[in-house]
Design an enzyme around this catalytic site. Structure first.
Site, PDB file in Angstrom:
ATOM      1  N   ASN A 191       0.816  -1.273   0.036  1.00  0.00           N
ATOM      2  CA  ASN A 191       0.025   0.106  -0.202  1.00  0.00           C
ATOM      3  C   ASN A 191       0.967   1.295  -0.107  1.00  0.00           C
ATOM      4  O   ASN A 191       1.863   1.249   0.548  1.00  0.00           O
ATOM      5  CB  ASN A 191      -1.052  -0.005   1.043  1.00  0.00           C
ATOM      6  CG  ASN A 191      -0.465  -0.181   2.531  1.00  0.00           C
ATOM      7  OD1 ASN A 191       0.391  -0.818   2.579  1.00  0.00           O
ATOM      8  ND2 ASN A 191      -0.928   0.095   3.533  1.00  0.00           N
ATOM      9  N   ILE A 192       0.375   2.270  -0.618  1.00  0.00           N
ATOM     10  CA  ILE A 192       1.073   3.624  -0.837  1.00  0.00           C
ATOM     11  C   ILE A 192       0.164   4.725  -0.401  1.00  0.00           C
ATOM     12  O   ILE A 192      -0.857   4.869  -1.195  1.00  0.00           O
ATOM     13  CB  ILE A 192       1.699   3.579  -2.423  1.00  0.00           C
ATOM     14  CG1 ILE A 192       2.426   2.278  -2.746  1.00  0.00           C
ATOM     15  CG2 ILE A 192       2.423   4.933  -2.357  1.00  0.00           C
ATOM     16  CD1 ILE A 192       2.717   2.278  -4.147  1.00  0.00           C
ATOM     17  N   GLU A 242      -3.293  -4.705  -2.994  1.00  0.00           N
ATOM     18  CA  GLU A 242      -3.742  -5.498  -3.870  1.00  0.00           C
ATOM     19  C   GLU A 242      -3.711  -4.793  -5.282  1.00  0.00           C
ATOM     20  O   GLU A 242      -3.469  -5.431  -6.243  1.00  0.00           O
ATOM     21  CB  GLU A 242      -5.147  -5.899  -3.586  1.00  0.00           C
ATOM     22  CG  GLU A 242      -5.219  -6.871  -2.224  1.00  0.00           C
ATOM     23  CD  GLU A 242      -5.569  -5.944  -1.340  1.00  0.00           C
ATOM     24  OE1 GLU A 242      -4.813  -4.633  -1.135  1.00  0.00           O
ATOM     25  OE2 GLU A 242      -6.413  -6.080  -0.290  1.00  0.00           O
ATOM     26  N   CYS A 298     -10.855  -3.018  -3.921  1.00  0.00           N
ATOM     27  CA  CYS A 298      -9.989  -3.990  -4.488  1.00  0.00           C
ATOM     28  C   CYS A 298     -10.583  -5.283  -4.930  1.00  0.00           C
ATOM     29  O   CYS A 298     -10.258  -5.855  -5.841  1.00  0.00           O
ATOM     30  CB  CYS A 298      -8.871  -4.396  -3.575  1.00  0.00           C
ATOM     31  SG  CYS A 298      -7.671  -2.951  -3.058  1.00  0.00           S
TER      32      CYS A 298
END
Ligand code: THU
Length: 163
Positions: free
Chosen positions: A70-71, A83, A121
């Site tokens: 995750n960013i 994801e 996601c």
């Protein structure tokens, strides 16, 4: 191994009526390798705001693995989940055929629980997979994981075939 008997026998009917078992999609050793890759990817998470680190490892039908973390973003909304990072990396490299994804996550990277994929996601995954055979692996460790078909996590999902 904490795979429950309910998990082992949970079969999803396929188009011609036959039943598919989860372990027939990926062997235990492949599952373990994917979980290990997801854990390594989690270390790259950029999470200065939530401190909740997530890692994903996406397996193509040709046995290639694409990882993602995750960013986060100071403006919050542009945050990308692990994801989706994995899927966007793979699709942008020309991949279109996927078998499974392993997901791990936890506050400060400590895996105390399973990390199920968020709704966005699930929808992004739905775009590129057969929900009746694509496997989502939720893990706390290499030996402690749950297997789900995407269909179980996103029943009656809206996909490309509805357009
Ligand atoms: N997160 C993911 O990476 N995947 C999910 O499916 C759930 C949430 C991330 C987004 C955000 O950086 C942090 O976890 C807390 O929501």
């Amino acid at each position: 191994m904490q795979e429950s008997s309910e998990q082992k026998t949970s079969l999803i009917p396929q188009q011609k009526g036959e039943l598919l078992s989860k372990q027939s999609i990926v062997s235990r050793s492949v599952v373990k390798n994917l979980i290990r890759s997801a854990m390594l990817a989690m270390e790259k998470a950029y999470t200065p705001y939530s401190h909740f680190q997530v890692g994903a490892a996406l397996l193509t039908k040709n046995q290639k693995t694409y990882t993602g973390c995750n960013i986060e973003n100071a403006s919050f909304t542009p945050t990308n989940c692990a994801e989706r990072t994995a899927f966007f990396k793979a699709v942008s490299e020309g991949e279109r055929n996927f078998a499974a994804i392993a997901i791990v996550g936890g506050k400060e990277g400590i895996l105390t629980d399973y990390t199920p994929p968020c709704g966005v996601c699930r929808q992004v995954i739905r775009e590129f997979v057969d929900p009746k055979s694509f496997l989502v692996i939720l893990a706390k460790s290499e030996n402690d994981y749950m297997l789900y078909f995407l269909e179980e996590l996103l029943p009656l999902g809206f996909g490309p075939e509805h357009m």
